[in-house]
Motif scaffolding. Sequence first.
Motif, mmCIF file in Angstrom:
data_model
loop_
_atom_site.group_PDB
_atom_site.id
_atom_site.type_symbol
_atom_site.label_atom_id
_atom_site.label_comp_id
_atom_site.label_asym_id
_atom_site.label_seq_id
_atom_site.Cartn_x
_atom_site.Cartn_y
_atom_site.Cartn_z
ATOM 1 N N LYS A 132 0.825 -1.203 0.000
ATOM 2 C CA LYS A 132 0.000 0.000 0.000
ATOM 3 C C LYS A 132 0.861 1.256 0.000
ATOM 4 O O LYS A 132 0.416 2.320 -0.457
ATOM 5 C CB LYS A 132 -0.927 -0.026 1.224
ATOM 6 N N HIS A 133 2.081 1.113 0.513
ATOM 7 C CA HIS A 133 2.945 2.288 0.684
ATOM 8 C C HIS A 133 4.190 2.257 -0.197
ATOM 9 O O HIS A 133 4.832 3.300 -0.381
ATOM 10 C CB HIS A 133 3.373 2.387 2.150
ATOM 11 N N LEU A 134 4.564 1.074 -0.690
ATOM 12 C CA LEU A 134 5.802 0.940 -1.453
ATOM 13 C C LEU A 134 5.536 0.225 -2.769
ATOM 14 O O LEU A 134 4.540 -0.472 -2.917
ATOM 15 C CB LEU A 134 6.835 0.132 -0.652
ATOM 16 N N ALA A 135 6.467 0.398 -3.712
ATOM 17 C CA ALA A 135 6.435 -0.418 -4.924
ATOM 18 C C ALA A 135 6.641 -1.875 -4.549
ATOM 19 O O ALA A 135 7.221 -2.186 -3.495
ATOM 20 C CB ALA A 135 7.505 0.050 -5.894
ATOM 21 N N ASP A 136 6.185 -2.782 -5.397
ATOM 22 C CA ASP A 136 6.212 -4.207 -5.062
ATOM 23 C C ASP A 136 7.605 -4.705 -4.684
ATOM 24 O O ASP A 136 7.772 -5.438 -3.705
ATOM 25 C CB ASP A 136 5.673 -5.032 -6.238
ATOM 26 N N GLY A 137 8.617 -4.324 -5.473
ATOM 27 C CA GLY A 137 9.975 -4.799 -5.184
ATOM 28 C C GLY A 137 10.461 -4.357 -3.827
ATOM 29 O O GLY A 137 11.051 -5.138 -3.072
ATOM 30 N N SER A 138 10.210 -3.097 -3.479
ATOM 31 C CA SER A 138 10.626 -2.584 -2.167
ATOM 32 C C SER A 138 9.837 -3.256 -1.052
ATOM 33 O O SER A 138 10.395 -3.585 0.010
ATOM 34 C CB SER A 138 10.427 -1.068 -2.111
ATOM 35 N N ALA A 139 8.544 -3.466 -1.271
ATOM 36 C CA ALA A 139 7.717 -4.125 -0.258
ATOM 37 C C ALA A 139 8.200 -5.544 0.003
ATOM 38 O O ALA A 139 8.268 -5.991 1.157
ATOM 39 C CB ALA A 139 6.255 -4.132 -0.709
ATOM 40 N N ILE A 140 8.543 -6.256 -1.058
ATOM 41 C CA ILE A 140 9.061 -7.622 -0.901
ATOM 42 C C ILE A 140 10.365 -7.606 -0.121
ATOM 43 O O ILE A 140 10.574 -8.426 0.787
ATOM 44 C CB ILE A 140 9.252 -8.280 -2.285
ATOM 45 N N ALA A 141 11.260 -6.667 -0.447
ATOM 46 C CA ALA A 141 12.560 -6.604 0.234
ATOM 47 C C ALA A 141 12.401 -6.277 1.717
ATOM 48 O O ALA A 141 13.064 -6.887 2.572
ATOM 49 C CB ALA A 141 13.455 -5.557 -0.448
ATOM 50 N N VAL A 142 11.522 -5.332 2.037
ATOM 51 C CA VAL A 142 11.313 -4.962 3.443
ATOM 52 C C VAL A 142 10.695 -6.123 4.216
ATOM 53 O O VAL A 142 11.121 -6.444 5.338
ATOM 54 C CB VAL A 142 10.433 -3.708 3.549
ATOM 55 N N SER A 143 9.685 -6.775 3.634
ATOM 56 C CA SER A 143 9.064 -7.909 4.328
ATOM 57 C C SER A 143 10.055 -9.052 4.503
ATOM 58 O O SER A 143 10.051 -9.740 5.538
ATOM 59 C CB SER A 143 7.822 -8.389 3.575
ATOM 60 N N ALA A 144 10.940 -9.253 3.515
ATOM 61 C CA ALA A 144 11.960 -10.297 3.635
ATOM 62 C C ALA A 144 12.952 -9.972 4.741
ATOM 63 O O ALA A 144 13.376 -10.860 5.500
ATOM 64 C CB ALA A 144 12.692 -10.469 2.306
ATOM 65 N N ALA A 145 13.326 -8.698 4.865
ATOM 66 C CA ALA A 145 14.243 -8.291 5.928
ATOM 67 C C ALA A 145 13.615 -8.505 7.302
ATOM 68 O O ALA A 145 14.274 -8.987 8.243
ATOM 69 C CB ALA A 145 14.636 -6.826 5.749
ATOM 70 N N LEU A 146 12.340 -8.169 7.442
ATOM 71 C CA LEU A 146 11.651 -8.381 8.712
ATOM 72 C C LEU A 146 11.485 -9.866 9.002
ATOM 73 O O LEU A 146 11.584 -10.299 10.163
ATOM 74 C CB LEU A 146 10.289 -7.680 8.686
ATOM 75 N N PHE A 147 11.239 -10.646 7.969
ATOM 76 C CA PHE A 147 11.122 -12.100 8.138
ATOM 77 C C PHE A 147 12.459 -12.673 8.619
ATOM 78 O O PHE A 147 12.493 -13.527 9.508
ATOM 79 C CB PHE A 147 10.717 -12.740 6.811
#
Length: 244
Positions: free
Chosen positions: A176-191
């Motif tokens: 909702k707040h980031l482009a898909d690639g950035s959202a995937i990278a941030v969620s992967a970092a948190l994971f």
Amino acid sequence: MQTRTLASGTDPDTASLDGRRFLRAIGGAIATATLTGAATWFGLRGLWPSSQSAVATQIVVAVVYGALAASFLYAFRPFQNFPIGLKFSSAKDLRFAILALLGLIGASMLVYLTLSPLIGGLTESARQILTVASDVKRLNGQPALAWIIAIPRGCLLVPIFEEVFFRGLLLGWLRKHLADGSAIAVSAALFGAMHGYPIVLPYAFVSGLFTGWVRVKTGSTLNTMVMHVLNNVVFLFAGLWLLK
């Protein structure tokens, strides 16, 4: 903010996942898991002999994971829709997810080979990962019933919860707040950070990248759950082999 999507079709209904609803769902899930876990623990203490504490612990952990997953699925029903997207998309997507899992394993091996001067060879890294990321070491010498409970919890309940939260709710909110690639990278970092142990972090991060990509590409967390379940089954058998 309008988000770009890699999946075919229309963009997801990101308006259905505002920050307040997201935080309420997390708070509700934590409260539900805490209450059910505590009730299960105190209930088992009165019924179970102390010699079976390992079995009771496995039951409580399974109940907590089940409560977390059920709370999120209930809060965002129907769960087939965005943001969870727990649905069958196609047999082609399932094959794609399995191929992505193979790519994940291969990419992770390259990462650990690159890091081998710092952390040791692949076999030693695998032993360290399996020690903390599987239940084999923790269950060594425990009753058979503890294994019977722990295996479906680790290979099914944990993947369901983690995919519903990380590739469903969290990734949906980030998109909702980031482009898909950035959202995937941030969620992967948190994971990766969620797993805590430094030796596991590279694998968890790469896993988050691949599963996030599959989630966005196919529009379904069922596909990423299949990846996660198969991954944990591989970890189980690899742990039985390397940690015996």
